[in-house]
Design an enzyme around this catalytic site. Structure first.
Site, PDB file in Angstrom:
ATOM      1  N   HIS A  71       0.806  -1.231   0.000  1.00 45.59           N
ATOM      2  CA  HIS A  71       0.000   0.000   0.000  1.00 45.59           C
ATOM      3  C   HIS A  71       0.834   1.272   0.000  1.00 45.59           C
ATOM      4  CE1 HIS A  71       0.926   0.798   4.160  1.00 45.59           C
ATOM      5  NE2 HIS A  71       0.000   1.696   4.295  1.00 45.59           N
ATOM      6  N   GLY A  72       2.103   1.187   0.291  1.00 43.69           N
ATOM      7  CA  GLY A  72       2.886   2.423   0.338  1.00 43.69           C
ATOM      8  C   GLY A  72       4.317   2.120   0.688  1.00 43.69           C
TER       9      GLY A  72
END
Lengths: 480, 139
Positions: free
Chosen positions: A403-404
């Site tokens: 996600h990041g």
């Protein structure tokens, strides 16, 4: 140093064999470099703890951006059987449906170069940000309940964007089963005036330029080309989501002693999916998730208006179009695959993104042949990635990817490191204009506070959980 | 009263460590420390009074639930506590008077947003007549 024993499977996969009360193994996706820092973190213990929960399927998974959370690790994915499994508010997180949306424009970098400061200042004044920020929409309770039930469509009905945007939103911007009666008065009160606000912490609205294309075919399908100006929004369900999570977690902690199994950590408090508590939480969580989708839909519209006003151009000239909207803190009931067999499961993605493959019926027609766009925001100063979902992710990780960048440095250490420097000036020298409500926010979000996003993305690309499509670099950013 | 407050590191979050000579003392100090994470406490005036009550199955749960209630006062009702005074405390419940004032964006500069007080790894230990607690805050 973690006491968890890891076995290497291949270059990008590590296994934690079931031990003690673990019902399934843990699988961690990382390369040697990332594993160095993961080993020092408590997060591997958390991957093992999640494997203790009843009804967990196949494995407790961790993406390469894994870092220590509370209860579940951030970057964790776990899917549960609908009859024998559990749902855990901590497996979703406080910021329910925290997520990202990416919009392309018909502008290139030269169109905005001289107006960038003005554009960032315009966005900063048009979009309320910062601690407890409130927006101009002061909802009545009846309106708020409609937001809970309709999600992004509520915003579209009120003129924020177009129905086409819903096509380009995960779950079409609305999670079924929302039960507004399950949301307390306190949560309702906190949500009333925060719709259409960015919030604080790592949330942002960013102007970016497409720097590099890795996959021409997917980039064409997504409408992305080199030199193009794009906008990314990262925010969630604001105080409403925090309150919903907080209250249901407390309710489940209180009842933890009545469960027929022992929790390895209080914060993993959960309820059987078929129990009253489990169903109540699912209904309330859907309300917060839908609120978050309406929030990002409104912010996108505000950004488009600001571009038109500052650049004195028509909506058609700006051409802002939603590429996709993904959530990365959610529990979702989906038809997934285990060992080649389709099964309805409740998948928790806490700091992980859905990454559906080409051909999946839930994808909009335009993307059906290439797969789902996956949006991976970087930190200030490095840029972000656009990836695409794969068949392998569907088979191996319940259709999930990272996600990041994943936090590396604690906020207090980052703040101390940042306080000695002129972070804003440093970024400006690199051509990045940042405006934030609090200076502490900028300091806590310094680039070295995060894992290198290149490393994280290279692991999911190398492992085949998603493929690189494009890289964007930040040129303007507003933060809380 | 001998008390100490310190913040400890937790990758994504913030840890709060505080001590007190009694549970009541500990809760008051923990409440002040929580407020200090959100705004500069020296900017808060004690002009209004509120009451915060909480329950818990054990002292750890009571501590977390008390801080959760206080955080709702701060985030949900925009009321900033200056001084806390525990009125009554039992094994499973507490009632505390909170003196402070409504949040004024002109005077109260935010330090950071605390999303939640978590149950993750909460500890409460007694040593030589002092109680020491550690709580992780979600930022």
């Amino acid at each position: 140093m973690s006491d968890i024993v890891m076995e290497r499977i291949d270059r990008y996969r590590w296994k934690i064999q079931p031990q003690g009360g673990m019902r399934v193994p843990g699988i961690v996706y990382a390369d040697d470099v990332l594993m160095e820092t993961i080993r020092d973190d408590e997060s591997l213990r958390q991957v093992a703890n999640v494997a203790h929960l009843p009804g967990i399927q196949a494995a407790s998974l961790a993406m390469p951006d894994i870092h220590r959370g509370y209860g579940f690790p951030i970057g964790g994915v776990a899917a549960f059987d609908m009859d024998e499994g559990v749902i855990s508010p901590g497996g979703v997180g406080y910021d329910i449906n925290c997520g990202v949306r990416l919009m392309t424009t018909d502008l290139c970098i030269d169109d905005i170069r001289g107006r960038l400061k003005e554009l960032v200042a315009g966005l900063f004044s048009a979009i309320p940000s910062g601690v407890g920020s409130s927006g101009p929409l002061n909802l009545t309770k009846a309106e708020e309940r409609q937001v809970f039930e309709k999600g992004a469509a509520w915003a579209v009905e009120r003129g924020y964007g177009t129905p086409a945007d819903l096509e380009m939103t995960e779950q079409r911007g609305v999670l079924g089963g929302a039960d507004p009666d399950g949301v307390s008065d306190r949560a309702l009160e906190r949500g009333r005036n925060q719709l259409g606000t960015l919030g604080s912490g790592n949330h942002f609205l960013e102007i970016e330029v497409v720097d590099e294309i890795f996959d021409d075919r997917a980039a064409r399908a997504f409408g992305v080309e080199p030199g193009q100006v794009v906008v990314m929004i990262h925010t969630g369900s604001r105080g409403l989501g925090y309150q919903v999570c907080d209250e249901y977690l407390a309710r489940m902690v209180k009842r933890a002693g009545l469960l027929d199994f022992r929790l390895p950590d209080r914060q993993l408090a959960c309820a059987y999916l078929q129990s009253r508590e489990g169903q109540d939480y699912l209904g309330a969580m859907a309300c917060a998730a839908n609120y978050a989708w309406a929030n990002r839909q409104i912010l996108m519209h505000r950004a488009a208006e600001t571009f038109q006003r500052v650049l004195e151009r028509s909506p058609a000239d700006i051409g802002m179009r939603l590429v996709y909207d993904v959530c990365h803190n959610i529990a979702s009931v989906e038809d997934l695959e285990i060992d080649g067999v389709r099964k309805r499961l409740c998948v928790h993605r806490k700091g992980a993104t859905r990454a559906y493959p080409p051909g999946h019926p839930d994808l909009p027609g335009r993307y059906r042949d290439v797969g789902q766009p996956v949006l991976i925001p970087g930190d200030m100063g490095t840029g972000s990635y656009l990836l695409v979902g794969t068949e392998l992710a569907f088979r191996e990780t319940f259709g999930s990817t990272c996600h990041g960048a994943g936090r590396l440095m604690s906020r207090s250490r980052a703040r101390k490191a940042g306080a000695r420097r002129q972070v804003r000036t440093e970024l400006e020298k690199q051509g990045i204009i940042v405006m934030a409500t609090g200076r502490a926010t900028i300091n806590e979000e310094i680039p070295e506070a995060y894992k290198n996003i290149e490393d994280v993305v290279n692991v999911v690309h190398g492992a085949g959980l998603s493929r690189k499509v494009a890289r964007m670099r930040s040129i303007g950013c507003i933060k809380g | 009263m001998t008390t100490a407050i310190k913040l400890f590191d937790h990758t994504a979050d913030l840890g709060l460590e505080c001590s007190g000579a009694s549970m009541a003392d500990l809760l008051e100090r923990a409440g002040e420390a929580l407020t200090g994470c959100v705004v500069d406490r020296s900017d808060i005036r004690a002009v209004e009074e509120r009451v915060v009550t909480a329950e818990g199955h054990d002292p750890e749960e009571l501590l977390v639930n008390f801080l959760r209630e206080l955080l709702f006062l701060i985030n949900g009702e925009a009321f900033l506590p200056k001084r806390l005074a525990v009125d009554s405390i039992g094994d499973r419940s507490v009632s505390c008077r909170v003196n402070g004032e409504p949040r004024d964006p002109q005077r109260h500069t935010p330090i950071r947003e605390i999303k939640a007080v978590t149950y993750h790894g909460v500890t409460l230990e007694e040593s030589r007549g002092m109680l020491t607690a550690r709580v992780v805050l979600d930022v």
